[in-house]
Design an enzyme around this catalytic site. Structure first.
Site, PDB file in Angstrom:
ATOM      1  N   ASP A   1      73.753  34.810  46.043  1.00 23.47           N
ATOM      2  CA  ASP A   1      72.790  34.091  47.042  1.00 23.47           C
ATOM      3  C   ASP A   1      73.127  33.018  47.652  1.00 23.47           C
ATOM      4  OD1 ASP A   1      70.483  32.753  47.841  1.00 23.47           O
ATOM      5  OD2 ASP A   1      69.202  33.116  46.138  1.00 23.47           O
TER       6      ASP A   1
ATOM      7  N   GLU B   1      72.463  29.964  49.348  1.00 21.01           N
ATOM      8  CA  GLU B   1      71.332  28.942  49.503  1.00 21.01           C
ATOM      9  C   GLU B   1      71.809  27.664  49.000  1.00 21.01           C
ATOM     10  OE1 GLU B   1      67.063  30.821  49.984  1.00 21.01           O
ATOM     11  OE2 GLU B   1      67.943  31.618  48.071  1.00 21.01           O
TER      12      GLU B   1
END
Length: 322
Positions: free
Chosen positions: A181, A183
């Protein structure tokens, strides 16, 4: 991509509440824009070695994904949802989330906060019961506002080093794989390297080499997402799944080498996506032939009415909570 609304990322995700993984792990600190499992309004398999589970009833339909915010809820709750024939409502449970931190030498290190570490340490009650039912369990990994992430490894060697930490953790705790991910990384902070097009491919390739047969999934967001859109199909072909990160919306990832059978165009936040929207997304998933249905934020307690709303569409069966 239009962003949906995501609320409820734990406010206590602090980077330095850390317990060692390999060599250590902290959970995701929320971004001020609050929305995916990360930015905006998103959170944002069946490969892997077995753990001696017995044969369980089966179902026909998309692979169902359940992210659990273990700062708030127990991973084991995923296994309490079953369909009318006894099959699992969810096929893959994802521990959200460990982080990519940076050590004093600028090296990427894997960290988990006390709640993620507790879930791993309590594998006998949080992980093994799910695996015994045939549910795969993976660990989500994302940035932690320290300038280090999936997109800025500066060499194959650096990517291999981090991949080795991840694969050692998967092995140590008997997990079925990893979820990537991109982020909260804050690339460039404190003079850290800027992203490059090769980084995510180096990491995926190193992970696949270290973990043959294990799950590698991708939460399709961030600069790594941009890089994968133009990557050689041989890179995408090393992934098991990828999904839309924007809750309440329907947009399939476009990663060369990854077919519809391994994609979720739907993204559902169980605590915030309206039930009618979840039903609509399930209907579109079935109609369009996508092989995965991703959900996030499965809470504690009985949410079988909500879960049933989409399992009845996906599998023709209601879900119960036991």
């Amino acid at each position: 991509m239009k962003k949906s609304t995501k609320f409820g990322i734990a406010t206590a995700l602090v980077a330095m509440l850390a317990a060692p993984l390999v060599p250590a792990a902290a959970s995701a600190a929320p971004s001020s824009s609050g929305a995916s499992h990360g930015q905006g309004t998103s959170h944002g398999g069946r490969h892997g070695h077995g753990h001696g589970h017995h044969a369980v009833p089966t179902k026909s339909g998309p692979t169902s994904i359940a992210y659990v915010e273990v700062n708030n809820d127990e991973l084991a709750n995923v296994g309490r949802y079953t369909l009318e024939n006894g099959a699992n409502a969810f096929d893959v449970a994802i521990i959200f989330a460990a982080n990519i931190n940076r050590d004093a030498d600028g090296k990427a290190v894997l960290y988990a906060n006390e709640n993620v570490q507790r879930t791993l340490d309590q594998a006998a009650t949080q992980i093994r019961p799910l695996q015994a039912k045939g549910i795969k369990v993976t660990l989500s990994v994302l940035g932690n506002h320290q300038g280090t992430g999936l997109a800025n490894f500066t060499s194959k060697a650096a990517a291999r080093d981090f991949a080795a930490q991840v694969s050692a953790t998967v092995e140590k705790y008997g997990l079925d794989g990893v979820d990537l991910d991109d982020e909260y990384s804050d690339y460039g902070v404190d003079g850290t390297p800027q992203p490059n097009q090769q980084s995510i491919g180096w990491l995926i390739s190193a992970l696949r080499a270290d973990m043959p047969g294990k799950i590698i999934s991708f939460y399709d967001i961030g600069l790594s997402s941009d890089a994968l859109k133009t990557a050689n199909p041989s890179i995408g072909g090393k992934l098991d799944y990828a999904w839309n990160p924007y809750y309440g919306t329907y947009t399939a990832p476009t990663i060369p080498g990854l077919p519809k059978s391994k994609l979720s165009a739907a993204a559902v936040d169980i605590q915030n996506t309206p039930e009618a929207t979840a039903v609509s997304l399930a209907q579109r998933t079935k109609a369009d032939g996508y092989g995965v249905f991703m959900t996030y934020n499965l809470p504690g307690g009985d949410e079988s009415a909500y879960v049933s709303s989409f399992t009845k569409v996906l599998y023709g069966q209601a879900a119960s909570y036991r």
